[in-house]
Design an enzyme around this catalytic site. Structure first.
Site, PDB file in Angstrom:
ATOM      1  CE1 TYR A  64      -4.309   0.392  -0.358  1.00 11.72           C
ATOM      2  CE2 TYR A  64      -4.342  -1.561   1.024  1.00 11.72           C
ATOM      3  CZ  TYR A  64      -4.974  -0.692   0.149  1.00 11.72           C
ATOM      4  OH  TYR A  64      -6.262  -0.922  -0.216  1.00 11.72           O
ATOM      5  CD  GLU A  66      -4.929   4.984   0.583  1.00 12.89           C
ATOM      6  OE1 GLU A  66      -5.187   5.911   1.359  1.00 12.89           O
ATOM      7  OE2 GLU A  66      -5.622   3.970   0.463  1.00 12.89           O
ATOM      8  CG  ASP A 241      -8.260  11.734 -22.978  1.00  7.97           C
ATOM      9  OD1 ASP A 241      -7.256  11.049 -23.229  1.00  7.97           O
ATOM     10  OD2 ASP A 241      -9.340  11.253 -22.592  1.00  7.97           O
ATOM     11  CE  LYS A 273      -7.006   3.862 -25.319  1.00  2.65           C
ATOM     12  NZ  LYS A 273      -7.158   4.472 -23.997  1.00  2.65           N
ATOM     13  NE  ARG A 279      -5.493  -3.288 -20.077  1.00  7.34           N
ATOM     14  CZ  ARG A 279      -6.050  -2.789 -21.197  1.00  7.34           C
ATOM     15  NH1 ARG A 279      -6.966  -1.858 -21.127  1.00  7.34           N
ATOM     16  NH2 ARG A 279      -5.697  -3.234 -22.384  1.00  7.34           N
TER      17      ARG A 279
HETATM   18  N1  DSN Z   1     -11.620   2.099 -24.603  1.00 10.35           N
HETATM   19  C1  DSN Z   1     -10.752   3.075 -25.193  1.00 10.35           C
HETATM   20  C2  DSN Z   1     -10.777   2.991 -26.672  1.00 10.35           C
HETATM   21  O1  DSN Z   1     -10.937   1.908 -27.186  1.00 10.35           O
HETATM   22  O2  DSN Z   1     -10.619   3.987 -27.342  1.00 10.35           O
HETATM   23  C3  DSN Z   1     -11.058   4.425 -24.744  1.00 10.35           C
HETATM   24  O3  DSN Z   1     -11.551   4.411 -23.445  1.00 10.35           O
END
Ligand code: DSN
Length: 478
Positions: A64, A66, A241, A273, A279
């Site tokens: 933990y 925090e 974003d 991504k 993740r």
């Molecule tokens: N789930 C993501 C996507 O596929 O673009 C965005 O939250």
């Protein structure tokens, strides 16, 4: 490091897991097989490196922590401090950011941290000031009531969902759409592109507290300098974003007006991504927001995940290497080759092409809904996701679009020639799929017909296309 080290690491891990719950070990192995065999075109997915994956599988998960580096609510966080500080340092250096907060567990969490930071920084709330300087117990019921009233119902202007904006940019299925008074800017119906004059007009009329830039399904570059000027002209905080295109920013494909970091007050992202990490999420911000951002846990977030922060540090270190810039450029080259291949075969693409990692096919051109197209492609070994197109007549569930992206296939080493072959496979499936009908004869938005032999043939061709580019070539679980 020998190539065998990766195989040994994952095989040993599975052996240990198998001794406790063999079905989990089997599912982990099966997932590798499935990922190896399918043509993964989901624009938001990628393949993290073995080093990144291994950094998550250890006892950091047990701690933990925090709070933030050097200011924890738990004792014994010295090693967590090391990895969190390292991940933040790599993030600052990679993106040229003044401050980085690497704890968010996802993109939604990163956006919640950003919303909190902006509300706390910007909203004139005497009650909040009191709450921040006094002991919580000193506040009266009236103070708490005032605090909720003052922080609530603030205004947010973001890109509309069907133009490619994200749920967290003020849309009803997400908390942001319930806590903010939201308006949207769309795209020009003729070109599919953002019309910056219309954004400026909407900002002048609506006077948002937060102007949000960024998207999850817009296939073009965004001029963040112009959006910042619009935000400044109405006194809004400019938030971007960049979850989808963080890898293109990291790899210096998006620079100058198209790099959000120098222009935005606050930038959020996921790390898994195009950035190709574990993740998770992350927030970058200008110095005046840093204190509030660092309150993310426990203000908004559950306890940090030290094992994931360790993996973020590894992945961000990888993204600082020169070969990442080459990878980022190849993502865009591949997306453009895929778009050209589809256009040449007669597909209809939103905006007529792409400048980034994704392509949005308007499958109404094939007489299909997004739902029918997604399933027919999946039957043929091609993994995509359905997505709305601007002014979509089929709504967000059935949709009229298919979103495809190249980060994952580019990681596997596929190039421009294979993108043309991929376009051929996609086009063949969509052209050979016919929309079905309901029992009462009305057109169905879900049913479809595709010859199973053709689907099998395409799936074999997809496997052949992938064969020269094995996923995780050094890992042998047999
Ligand atoms: N789930 C993501 C996507 O596929 O673009 C965005 O939250």
């Amino acid at each position: 490091m020998s190539r065998n080290a990766e195989s040994t690491a994952f095989r040993s891990a599975l052996e240990v897991i198998r001794a406790v719950e063999p079905r989990v070990a089997d599912a982990i192995g099966a997932e590798l097989t499935d990922q190896r065999e399918s043509l993964k075109l989901i624009a938001s997915e990628n393949y993290a490196s073995p080093a990144t994956l291994l950094a998550m599988g250890n006892w950091f998960s047990d701690k933990y922590a925090e709070g933030t580096v050097g200011r924890r609510f738990y004792a014994g966080c010295q090693n967590v401090d090391t990895v969190e500080a390292l991940a933040a340092e790599h993030a600052r250096e990679l993106f040229g950011a003044a401050h980085a907060y690497v704890q968010p567990h996802s993109g939604i969490d990163a956006n919640l941290v950003a919303f909190w930071a902006v509300l706390a920084d910007r909203v004139e709330s005497p009650a909040l000031k009191k709450a921040q300087v006094r002991q919580v117990n000193d506040l009266t019921e009236a103070d708490w009531f005032a605090l909720r009233r003052e922080l609530g119902n603030q205004r947010m202007l973001g890109m509309s969902l069907d133009a490619g904006g994200h749920l967290t940019h003020g849309f009803r299925p997400n908390i942001s759409g319930k806590m903010f008074d939201q308006r949207s800017y769309g795209t020009d119906p003729a070109t599919g592109l953002i019309d910056y004059d219309r954004v400026a007009e909407a900002a002048r009329e609506f006077k948002p507290l937060i102007l949000v830039g960024g998207y999850s399904a817009y296939p073009r570059k965004v001029n963040f300098r112009i959006l910042r000027e619009i935000a400044d002209s109405v006194g809004a905080t400019f938030m971007v974003d960049m979850a989808h295109f963080a890898g293109l920013v990291a790899g210096k494909v998006f620079t100058g007006d198209f790099d959000p970091v120098p222009h935005a007050h606050i930038v959020t992202t996921t790390t898994h991504k195009s950035l190709r990490g574990p993740r998770g999420g992350m927030v970058l911000c200008q110095p005046e927001l840093a204190d509030q951002v660092d309150r993310g846990c426990p203000m908004v977030l559950g306890g940090p995940l030290p094992h994931v922060m360790a993996a973020k540090a590894v992945a961000l270190a990888e993204a600082r290497r020169p070969d990442f810039a080459d990878y980022a450029q190849r993502i865009v080259d591949n997306a453009q080759a895929l778009a050209e291949g589809l256009l040449r075969r007669g597909a209809k693409l939103v905006t007529g092409g792409t400048d980034n990692h994704l392509v949005l096919i308007d499958v109404s051109g094939y007489g299909l809904t997004g739902r029918q197209a997604e399933q027919a492609l999946l039957d043929s070994g091609i993994v995509t996701n359905r997505n709305s197109v601007p002014q979509d007549p089929n709504g967000a569930w059935y949709t009229s679009g298919i979103r495809i992206g190249t980060p994952a296939l580019t990681t596997r080493g596929l190039g421009i020639a294979e993108m043309d072959q991929t376009a051929e496979l996609i086009h063949t499936v969509l052209a050979q799929t016919t929309a079905g009908a309901n029992a009462d004869g009305t057109p169905s938005k879900a049913k479809y017909t595709l010859d199973p032999d053709l689907a099998d043939k395409i799936a074999r061709q997809a496997t052949d296309l992938l064969a020269p580019h094995p996923l995780y070539p050094a890992i042998d679980l047999s």
